[in-house]
Write a protein that holds these residues in place. Structure first.
Motif, PDB file in Angstrom:
ATOM      1  N   ASN A  99       0.853  -1.227   0.018  1.00 42.13           N
ATOM      2  CA  ASN A  99      -0.137  -0.068  -0.218  1.00 42.13           C
ATOM      3  C   ASN A  99       0.667   1.240  -0.012  1.00 42.13           C
ATOM      4  OD1 ASN A  99      -2.501  -1.638   0.076  1.00 42.13           O
ATOM      5  ND2 ASN A  99      -2.822  -1.240   2.241  1.00 42.13           N
ATOM      6  N   THR A 230      -6.474   0.100   2.016  1.00 41.19           N
ATOM      7  CA  THR A 230      -7.337  -0.878   1.519  1.00 41.19           C
ATOM      8  C   THR A 230      -8.511  -1.435   2.761  1.00 41.19           C
ATOM      9  OG1 THR A 230      -5.744  -2.570   1.770  1.00 41.19           O
ATOM     10  CG2 THR A 230      -5.959  -1.298  -0.465  1.00 41.19           C
ATOM     11  N   GLU A 388      -6.981 -10.978  -4.327  1.00 41.15           N
ATOM     12  CA  GLU A 388      -7.693  -9.572  -3.908  1.00 41.15           C
ATOM     13  C   GLU A 388      -7.631  -8.530  -5.086  1.00 41.15           C
ATOM     14  OE1 GLU A 388      -5.539  -8.280  -0.435  1.00 41.15           O
ATOM     15  OE2 GLU A 388      -5.532 -10.322   0.474  1.00 41.15           O
ATOM     16  N   TYR A 390      -8.139  -4.299  -5.680  1.00 44.66           N
ATOM     17  CA  TYR A 390      -8.518  -2.900  -4.882  1.00 44.66           C
ATOM     18  C   TYR A 390      -8.525  -1.847  -6.061  1.00 44.66           C
ATOM     19  CZ  TYR A 390      -7.511  -5.414  -0.640  1.00 44.66           C
ATOM     20  OH  TYR A 390      -7.570  -6.476   0.312  1.00 44.66           O
ATOM     21  N   MET A 392      -8.820   1.974  -7.636  1.00 43.71           N
ATOM     22  CA  MET A 392      -8.394   2.968  -7.324  1.00 43.71           C
ATOM     23  C   MET A 392      -8.964   4.343  -8.270  1.00 43.71           C
ATOM     24  SD  MET A 392      -4.585   2.262  -6.036  1.00 43.71           S
ATOM     25  CE  MET A 392      -4.215   1.115  -7.256  1.00 43.71           C
ATOM     26  N   HIS A 413     -13.749  -5.649  -2.024  1.00 48.74           N
ATOM     27  CA  HIS A 413     -12.536  -4.807  -1.883  1.00 48.74           C
ATOM     28  C   HIS A 413     -12.534  -3.344  -2.026  1.00 48.74           C
ATOM     29  CE1 HIS A 413     -11.549  -8.923  -3.125  1.00 48.74           C
ATOM     30  NE2 HIS A 413     -10.614  -8.880  -1.902  1.00 48.74           N
ATOM     31  N   GLY A 415     -10.840   0.161  -2.065  1.00 45.35           N
ATOM     32  CA  GLY A 415      -9.621   1.060  -2.405  1.00 45.35           C
ATOM     33  C   GLY A 415      -9.961   2.537  -1.912  1.00 45.35           C
ATOM     34  N   ALA A 430     -10.217   3.332   6.638  1.00 42.24           N
ATOM     35  CA  ALA A 430     -10.489   1.974   5.802  1.00 42.24           C
ATOM     36  C   ALA A 430     -10.669   1.120   6.880  1.00 42.24           C
ATOM     37  CB  ALA A 430      -8.898   1.554   4.969  1.00 42.24           C
TER      38      ALA A 430
END
Length: 447
Positions: A99, A230, A388, A390, A392, A413, A415, A430
């Motif tokens: 991340n 996340t 997974e 995520y 954005m 999931h 983001g 998050a």
């Protein structure tokens, strides 16, 4: 692939970008490493599959006509290795380091003059996982088209393409001059569009606020920094709440975002706003079977997030009622349909009015909340299963938060993309989304 003019909304996204305010969206995909997979093999496979996607060979070039316009054209010097890179992660917690690094990479604007996309393989020595970060300029893809383009890297879609089951067709160039037989229809369409644009413009003016910053923690001067966080939500829980409460799964997710924001503001010691912060909720106008080269086809709804409401069940009810009203009006009406307005403006207006339009975003909404649909099938890359993914979203000018959600593998999931200076604690926000979902489930079961 033939040259084609950028659609008006694509052109708007292209001109909205500045060095400190990149306009790309992205996805962070986490894979369980196959026993025999190496980083170099993964990188080679990713490069080969990206190079086989015709859309990823296209770059933006200026054109003489129409004035202010631009066109997609094939990059004759295309080298996929300029776009696909391997980056090693330092030791430490894998998710934390991924991340952190992904946030840093999302800060960097895509290089102009080349096809506007990048992919990174993020790998740590000895880890049983690796991640792939995909960056696509918003002019290249909206959420649905980004999925269609990005899906080409996965084994299942790439195998179908190799077998000839799926072929990407070239898009013929768009002519900006109508033929003689099109003149009457062209004039009628322009008159209709002008009327619709006037209606949307009036809605935008009515919806705009004079308290540009309004003291909201969600509003901030853009620092150019990005922080990624996340979260994972249980999809069965979301669907269980939807069955009990009615509405849609997206209503439940929007209520979870509202509740998470409330908790986060209270923890920070922020005063809850007297007026609900506005969320821009994008909705696609893309028709099934539309060609890949048809450009961004987005509109959006405006939704007041009921963060001042302490009861999670009532928050969900408020979200449901507001979204029902939005859907009854349709995605082409109201201030949220400002993206439709971009379709009615000439290219020259986008070039010289981009900065003004970008600064106006904070007058309309406070946070972007978007759901990105993904294929339901299980996906993999070189035999490494996807665990997974995520999504954005890019940040609007003057705003510090965007939340994107995607369902895959029985999970939703989340983001979170935040301005790193304005929201250094985005990770805490998050973390509060699963807490809010659990409380909403409890409140639902009590009804």
């Amino acid at each position: 692939m033939s040259s084609e003019l950028l659609a008006p909304l694509d052109l708007a996204f292209w001109h909205l970008e500045s060095a400190g305010h990149p306009m790309h969206l992205g996805a962070l995909a986490v894979f369980e490493a196959a026993p025999d997979a190496s980083d170099e093999q993964t990188l080679d496979l990713l490069a080969a599959r990206a190079a086989a996607i015709p859309r990823l060979r296209m770059c933006v070039r200026g054109v003489w006509l129409p004035l202010g316009g631009a066109a997609w054209s094939e990059d004759r010097q295309f080298d996929v290795r300029r776009h696909v890179r391997l980056v090693g992660l330092p030791g430490g917690d894998f998710a934390t380091e991924v991340n952190r690094l992904a946030g840093e990479l999302m800060e960097r604007p895509l290089r102009r003059g080349r096809p506007p996309w990048e992919m990174y393989v993020l790998s740590a020595a000895g880890a049983d996982r690796f991640a792939v970060l995909v960056k696509l300029h918003h002019a290249l893809a909206d959420g649905m088209r980004a999925v269609a383009i990005g899906a080409g890297i996965f084994d299942q879609i790439a195998d179908d393409r190799t077998a000839g089951d799926r072929r990407v067709r070239s898009v013929p160039p768009r002519s900006w001059l109508p033929g003689p037989h099109q003149v009457a229809g062209f004039a009628r369409e322009r008159i209709e569009e002008f009327g619709q644009a006037m209606g949307i413009g009036a809605s935008v003016v009515r919806a705009s606020r004079l308290d540009l910053w309004g003291g909201s923690v969600l509003a901030a001067h853009s620092s150019g920094t990005r922080q990624l966080a996340t979260a994972v939500l249980d999809q069965k829980t979301v669907l269980s709440i939807r069955r009990r409460a009615g509405g849609t799964a997206n209503d439940v997710l929007l209520a979870v975002v509202a509740g998470g924001l409330r908790r986060w503001m209270v923890e920070r010691g922020e005063q809850l706003p007297s007026a609900d912060p506005r969320a821009l909720v994008p909705v696609s106008r893309r028709r099934p079977g539309a060609p890949q080269g048809s450009g961004n086809t987005l509109s959006a709804y405006l939704l007041g997030l009921p963060v001042a409401e302490p009861d999670p069940w009532r928050r969900l009810g408020a979200v449901r009622c507001a979204m029902d009203r939005n859907k009854a009006a349709g995605p082409l009406r109201g201030a949220g349909a400002v993206a439709v307005l971009a379709d009615r403006l000439p290219p020259l207006a986008h070039r010289f009015g981009a900065q003004l339009a970008g600064n106006a975003a904070r007058m309309l909404f406070d946070v972007l909340v978007t759901s990105v649909p993904l294929p339901r099938s299980t996906l993999s890359l070189g035999g490494s299963p996807l665990r997974e993914i995520y999504p954005m979203a890019p940040l609007a000018h003057g705003q510090s938060l965007a939340v994107a959600l995607s369902a895959y593998g029985g999970q939703v999931h989340v983001g979170v993309v935040a301005d790193g200076r304005a929201m250094p604690d985005a990770e805490r926000l998050a973390e509060l989304f699963p807490v809010e979902l659990a409380e909403l489930l409890e409140a639902t079961n009590e009804r």
